[in-house]
Design a protein around this motif. Structure first.
Motif, PDB file in Angstrom:
ATOM      1  N   UNK A  61      62.162  44.214 136.152  1.00 43.55           N
ATOM      2  CA  UNK A  61      62.982  45.347 136.580  1.00 43.55           C
ATOM      3  C   UNK A  61      62.143  46.631 136.664  1.00 43.55           C
ATOM      4  N   UNK A  62      61.258  46.843 135.704  1.00 40.54           N
ATOM      5  CA  UNK A  62      60.397  48.028 135.726  1.00 40.54           C
ATOM      6  C   UNK A  62      59.447  47.992 136.927  1.00 40.54           C
ATOM      7  N   UNK A  63      58.842  46.819 137.183  1.00 38.10           N
ATOM      8  CA  UNK A  63      57.940  46.706 138.329  1.00 38.10           C
ATOM      9  C   UNK A  63      58.696  46.902 139.646  1.00 38.10           C
ATOM     10  N   UNK A  64      59.915  46.418 139.688  1.00 39.84           N
ATOM     11  CA  UNK A  64      60.740  46.614 140.888  1.00 39.84           C
ATOM     12  C   UNK A  64      60.992  48.109 141.134  1.00 39.84           C
ATOM     13  N   UNK A  65      61.292  48.844 140.068  1.00 36.29           N
ATOM     14  CA  UNK A  65      61.548  50.279 140.202  1.00 36.29           C
ATOM     15  C   UNK A  65      60.303  50.997 140.717  1.00 36.29           C
ATOM     16  N   UNK A  66      59.142  50.692 140.145  1.00 38.55           N
ATOM     17  CA  UNK A  66      57.910  51.361 140.564  1.00 38.55           C
ATOM     18  C   UNK A  66      57.587  51.072 142.031  1.00 38.55           C
ATOM     19  N   UNK A  67      57.786  49.821 142.456  1.00 42.53           N
ATOM     20  CA  UNK A  67      57.537  49.487 143.863  1.00 42.53           C
ATOM     21  C   UNK A  67      58.537  50.206 144.770  1.00 42.53           C
ATOM     22  N   UNK A  68      59.772  50.300 144.325  1.00 42.58           N
ATOM     23  CA  UNK A  68      60.791  51.001 145.110  1.00 42.58           C
ATOM     24  C   UNK A  68      60.430  52.486 145.270  1.00 42.58           C
TER      25      UNK A  68
ATOM     26  N   UNK B 214      65.717  31.149 138.319  1.00 44.96           N
ATOM     27  CA  UNK B 214      66.141  32.549 138.444  1.00 44.96           C
ATOM     28  C   UNK B 214      65.084  33.398 139.139  1.00 44.96           C
ATOM     29  N   UNK B 215      63.830  33.192 138.773  1.00 41.30           N
ATOM     30  CA  UNK B 215      62.764  33.938 139.438  1.00 41.30           C
ATOM     31  C   UNK B 215      62.645  33.531 140.903  1.00 41.30           C
ATOM     32  N   UNK B 216      62.822  32.238 141.174  1.00 46.45           N
ATOM     33  CA  UNK B 216      62.764  31.790 142.574  1.00 46.45           C
ATOM     34  C   UNK B 216      63.882  32.418 143.387  1.00 46.45           C
TER      35      UNK B 216
ATOM     36  N   UNK C 272      55.769  38.993 139.340  1.00 53.35           N
ATOM     37  CA  UNK C 272      56.055  37.912 138.396  1.00 53.35           C
ATOM     38  C   UNK C 272      54.867  37.670 137.478  1.00 53.35           C
ATOM     39  N   UNK C 273      53.666  37.735 138.031  1.00 51.06           N
ATOM     40  CA  UNK C 273      52.467  37.537 137.211  1.00 51.06           C
ATOM     41  C   UNK C 273      52.317  38.654 136.178  1.00 51.06           C
ATOM     42  N   UNK C 274      52.671  39.887 136.577  1.00 51.66           N
ATOM     43  CA  UNK C 274      52.553  41.004 135.637  1.00 51.66           C
ATOM     44  C   UNK C 274      53.594  40.931 134.533  1.00 51.66           C
ATOM     45  N   UNK C 275      54.710  40.264 134.784  1.00 52.23           N
ATOM     46  CA  UNK C 275      55.818  40.239 133.823  1.00 52.23           C
ATOM     47  C   UNK C 275      55.630  39.222 132.718  1.00 52.23           C
ATOM     48  N   UNK C 276      54.544  38.450 132.731  1.00 52.28           N
ATOM     49  CA  UNK C 276      54.296  37.474 131.667  1.00 52.28           C
ATOM     50  C   UNK C 276      54.675  36.069 132.079  1.00 52.28           C
ATOM     51  N   UNK C 277      54.423  35.144 131.184  1.00 49.38           N
ATOM     52  CA  UNK C 277      54.714  33.732 131.439  1.00 49.38           C
ATOM     53  C   UNK C 277      55.410  33.141 130.212  1.00 49.38           C
ATOM     54  N   UNK C 278      56.668  32.857 130.280  1.00 47.25           N
ATOM     55  CA  UNK C 278      57.591  33.114 131.402  1.00 47.25           C
ATOM     56  C   UNK C 278      57.892  34.610 131.546  1.00 47.25           C
ATOM     57  N   UNK C 279      58.315  35.041 132.743  1.00 41.35           N
ATOM     58  CA  UNK C 279      58.548  36.482 132.987  1.00 41.35           C
ATOM     59  C   UNK C 279      59.768  36.998 132.236  1.00 41.35           C
TER      60      UNK C 279
ATOM     61  N   UNK D 263      65.864  39.124 128.201  1.00 45.52           N
ATOM     62  CA  UNK D 263      65.471  37.741 127.894  1.00 45.52           C
ATOM     63  C   UNK D 263      64.443  37.260 128.902  1.00 45.52           C
ATOM     64  N   UNK D 264      63.944  36.032 128.666  1.00 45.80           N
ATOM     65  CA  UNK D 264      63.044  35.385 129.612  1.00 45.80           C
ATOM     66  C   UNK D 264      63.854  34.755 130.745  1.00 45.80           C
TER      67      UNK D 264
END
Length: 418
Positions: free
Chosen positions: A316-323, A288-290, A303-310, A282-283
């Motif tokens: 979660x995918x961006x978090x995995x790639x950064x990790x 929640x994002x804060x 957050x910007x890559x995940x859309x508006x609203x994210x 869901x969005x």
């Protein structure tokens, strides 16, 4: 030689021996003398020449002569030399009265012995070639054992044909040419050997397999280390310490997986999937994002890559790639190594999020430990993104639902059941 023979014959006749027996005695005596001279030549060569050759070989800088001029080869050589000396000097023992049968018998036996000693010399040379190829890094990647075994087999076959020709009193070359008519039968008899040789050459020239490689053959349930690659078999020790033998032709005709490339590049792939419950995607709200940013789980760029609203799954995918990028054991700078967390086609068991990356560690136990630790960290953070893993209901889930009243059992029975 004739004067010596006449002098000995006169001495034997003078002591009362008949000329017939005197001639035979001289012939046997000369054969014994010739055999002793030949043996003495071999003994001198083995006792005195061998140490000199070994010292010269030891002082040279080249490595090849250490294998081809060692004791086994020289020992086999010193069996060939006396037999050749005996054969070359043998006509000096003959006279016009010597029986042709004796001449043919002794000459044939000498030729057979020379053939056997030459076969042993070639065998010692080829055995040293195997040792040399196994100890040289440049030759380890080439499949030479099967080829050398074929050369040994060919040596034995040609030697057997030559010995048969000597026993039959025929020309060896004529006998070999006559066997051409039986080539079809021979090819049928040695079918597996020929197929193994051709497959071995293909494995060598294409560098498909060598001892020490880790291979997997799913069709035959083989997963282990190659211990030996011979002319007709490939011996593999599985990780449960069982040993399997596979014909080389099977490896060429069917498919198998060789993990040697992983060792050469020091990179081992991880390919794991997490099945996300679609109902939890869901969005996210601003609060929640804060909250995620305050706990330093995500960044503003993500957050910007995940859309508006994210969307929580995109975050979660961006978090995995950064990790993965920040993990010290993960390769992420090479263009030939992929690093991503991608979506796969939805399934009845949820939406798969596949992790695809490479570890620097290739050792099995360490690799599995790193993979488990990383996956555990990712799974533990899934609730922070308000996501749920898909999991089929278990007995405890059903019992919990029954106790909470979520599921009610219909206790009404029809009259037909009474």
């Amino acid at each position: 030689m004739e004067s010596i023979r006449s002098l000995i014959e006169q001495m034997l006749v003078s002591i009362g021996m008949s000329p017939h027996y005197a001639e035979k005695s001289i012939f046997v005596f000369l054969l014994l003398c010739l055999g002793f001279i030949s043996w003495l030549a071999g003994y001198i060569a083995h006792r005195f020449i061998t140490p000199v050759i070994l010292k010269i070989v030891e002082k040279t800088e080249t490595v090849l002569d250490d294998y081809f001029f060692n004791r086994p080869v020289l020992k086999a050589l010193w069996h060939v030399v006396p037999s050749i000396i005996f054969y070359l000097l043998l006509p000096q023992c003959y006279t016009e009265k010597t029986s042709p049968t004796a001449i043919n018998l002794i000459s044939g036996a000498t030729r057979i012995y020379i053939t056997l000693t030459i076969i042993l010399l070639i065998k010692a040379f080829l055995s040293n070639l195997v040792i040399y190829s196994n100890e040289q890094d440049k030759l380890k990647s080439h499949h030479l054992i099967g080829i050398i075994q074929f050369l040994k087999l060919l040596t034995y076959l040609i030697g057997a044909i030559i010995i048969m020709a000597f026993l039959m009193g025929e020309n060896p070359m004529g006998l070999i040419a006559g066997l051409g008519a039986a080539a079809t039968v021979l090819m049928f008899i040695f079918k597996d050997t020929i197929l193994g040789l051709v497959a071995g050459i293909q494995l060598s020239t294409n560098k498909m397999l060598k001892p020490g490689d880790w291979i997997t053959i799913e069709k035959l349930n083989i997963n282990g280390i190659v211990e030996e690659v011979s002319l007709v078999t490939v011996k593999v020790r599985n990780f449960d310490n069982t040993i399997c033998t596979v014909p080389p032709y099977t490896l060429v005709s069917d498919t198998f997986q060789n993990w040697d490339g992983m060792k050469m590049r020091h990179a081992r792939r991880v390919k794991r999937a997490l099945y996300i419950d679609v109902n939890s995607i869901r969005e996210l709200t601003e609060d929640e994002t804060t909250q995620l940013m305050q706990h330093k789980i995500i960044t503003s760029n993500e957050i910007e890559k995940a859309g508006n609203p994210p969307i929580n799954l995109a975050l979660f995918r961006h978090y995995i790639e950064r990790l993965l990028i920040n993990h010290p054991e993960v390769i992420h700078q090479e263009t030939w190594q992929w690093l991503m967390a991608r979506q796969l086609e939805p399934t009845p068991n949820g939406l798969p999020i596949e992790l695809w990356f490479y570890f620097k560690e290739i050792e099995f136990v360490r690799y599995e430990a790193l993979t488990a630790a990383l996956m555990e960290q990712i799974i533990a953070n899934i609730p922070n993104f308000y996501l749920r893993l898909f999991q089929s209901p278990t007995g405890s889930d059903i019992a919990k639902a029954l106790s909470s009243g979520t599921i009610k059992i219909n206790k009404t029975f029809s009259s037909d059941c009474v």
